[in-house]
Design an enzyme around this catalytic site. Structure first.
Site, PDB file in Angstrom:
ATOM      1  N   HIS A 242      73.945 -57.927  25.161  1.00  0.00           N
ATOM      2  CA  HIS A 242      73.361 -59.034  24.430  1.00  0.00           C
ATOM      3  C   HIS A 242      72.405 -58.495  23.356  1.00  0.00           C
ATOM      4  CE1 HIS A 242      73.629 -61.078  28.649  1.00  0.00           C
ATOM      5  NE2 HIS A 242      74.818 -60.978  28.081  1.00  0.00           N
TER       6      HIS A 242
ATOM      7  N   TYR B 123      60.907 -56.847  31.094  1.00  0.00           N
ATOM      8  CA  TYR B 123      60.872 -56.678  29.642  1.00  0.00           C
ATOM      9  C   TYR B 123      59.891 -57.653  28.995  1.00  0.00           C
ATOM     10  CZ  TYR B 123      64.541 -60.329  29.999  1.00  0.00           C
ATOM     11  OH  TYR B 123      65.264 -61.458  30.315  1.00  0.00           O
TER      12      TYR B 123
END
Length: 462
Positions: free
Chosen positions: A69, A132
């Site tokens: 992605h 993240y």
């Protein structure tokens, strides 16, 4: 952990994708790490991520595989527990489209993933916590770019064969590289798209987004909340109040400050908050004209309201971390201007009175647009004088060249001083007598300004 790494960055073959080794000291009780330490990472030369969201993906089983992605924001990927095999593919439009980088991440490693780089991973240990930071909030309207995990062109060597792991239906349906539409860079917005400079910028940056005052009123606070600014990488401010004499009136003064100062303050706040590069076009009127040649470092000393508002706008733009102040003089472009007026007078047989004690250089709008494109590509932010080159001339000398190029007697017209030209008129703004800009700093970046007389001849004959 027996060996404690030093904080270190490693460049990869994908521009902007940076692998980091992190110190993880520990003992028999466990370990500790500074996962994201802004000051230290900036000292390593990393860009300021300015994260707004922290996400964690917990994976129970070995072989959990996700991706590829590419997202419209930057992300800082690390592992809290466990270990992953990570694969990153450049899906941005450009020469490195399709480039691949792979690495294993454990708690002692992290990676900065720039916007448009495809991100994917496979867990190598049970109980892996993948974390993240991102610098934009997730939105269902965000535009992603995807690549199939099994793409034969990038040929990622997954530690656990893909046929042996569970992959989501969505990930299985992603396209091969040949079918991927590359992610475009962040957008460029040009304010003042219908002015003399705006029309030149349209020719130089055909893919940019252009707005007019009717479409985007820079003086309206609501306008600055009407866009998703994280989608923009550059704002070029070609919108300005330039009616030098009208600015001396009460109404003009208010409008000049609204457009040239208050609106510039709003765009500076937006640019700084969203890591946008702000390109702001300024003027020789920020100087009083008391010296013959103006450098970028000269102290500002505007004479009239217009110059004062431009000087105040410059000060606001300097608060933006990534900015360009483009200081110009005697701008000539599409539409009504001094050169067109002189050509029209010559054609009609009128011999004008023209000022001969104001000295400077013409700056053609096409030259400003060309210079902005050069400076953006050179990544040399700061303040730059930008005009055409050549020996300085007075307005009277410019008029003589216009008459000569258009086939008329260059000696026609009467040279007069500024005080004589405006004698008896009310509401006239003071003009700097010396407007010549020092171009050395611009030339040092590799830009070669076109001679003003050469540009003037081309302007009049094409």
């Amino acid at each position: 952990m027996e060996h404690v790494k030093k904080l270190m960055r490693t460049e990869t073959a994908i521009p902007g994708l940076v692998l980091l080794d992190l110190p993880v000291p520990g003992d028999n009780r466990g370990w500790f790490k500074e996962n994201w330490q802004r000051e230290k990472l900036l000292s390593l030369g990393l860009p300021d991520l300015d994260p707004v969201q922290n996400n964690i993906s917990f994976n129970d089983a070995v072989g959990t595989t996700r991706g590829i992605h590419a997202e419209p924001w930057d992300k800082y990927v690390s592992v809290a527990t466990g270990r992953i095999f990570g694969a990153w593919v450049d899906l941005r439009d450009g020469p490195t489209f399709g480039a691949v980088f792979t690495a294993e991440l454990d708690p002692s490693r992290a990676i900065l993933v720039p916007r448009g780089v495809g991100n994917s991973y496979q867990t190598l240990e049970p109980g892996t916590a993948y974390t993240y930071l991102v610098n934009d909030h997730w939105s269902q309207n965000a535009e992603y770019t995807f690549l199939n995990l099994a793409d034969e062109t990038v040929a990622i060597e997954w530690p656990i064969p893909l046929e042996s792991v569970e992959i989501s239906v969505k990930d299985q349906a992603h396209p091969r590289l040949a079918e991927v539409e590359p992610m475009k860079p962040r957008k460029m917005l040009v304010l003042g798209g219908n002015g003399q400079l705006g029309r030149a910028l349209r020719r130089t940056f055909p893919d940019a987004e252009f707005t007019t005052r009717a479409e985007f009123d820079v003086t309206d606070p609501a306008a600055w909340t009407s866009k998703h600014w994280k989608d923009y990488g550059v704002i070029i401010n070609a919108a300005a109040y330039t009616s030098v004499d009208a600015a001396e009136s009460p109404e003009g003064r208010r409008e000049a400050w609204a457009v040239n100062v208050t609106a510039v303050g709003a765009m500076a706040r937006v640019a700084a908050a969203n890591r946008i590069t702000l390109v702001h076009v300024s003027s020789d009127y920020v100087f009083d004209g008391s010296v013959e040649v103006h450098s970028e470092d000269e102290l500002l000393s505007p004479l009239g309201v217009y110059g004062q508002t431009k000087a105040a706008g410059d000060a606001l733009v300097r608060t933006v971390p990534s900015h360009y102040i483009i200081r110009t003089s005697w701008v000539i472009g599409d539409g009504n201007n001094f050169v067109r007026t002189m050509a029209s007078l010559a054609e009609r047989g009128i011999d004008p009175s023209v000022v001969d004690d104001q000295v400077g250089r013409l700056t053609f709008a096409e030259e400003i647009a060309r210079g902005i494109a050069h400076l953006l590509s050179a990544a040399a932010s700061g303040t730059y004088n930008l005009s055409n080159a050549g020996s300085p001339m007075s307005w009277a000398e410019v008029a003589q060249v216009v008459f000569e190029v258009t086939g008329h007697e260059p000696g026609r017209g009467t040279p007069v001083s500024t005080s004589e030209y405006f004698a008896g008129r009310r509401g006239i703004a003071p003009r700097p007598l010396h407007s010549t800009l020092d171009l050395a700093r611009l030339v040092e970046t590799g830009f070669e300004p076109v001679d003003q007389v050469t540009a003037l001849r081309e302007y009049l004959t094409t």
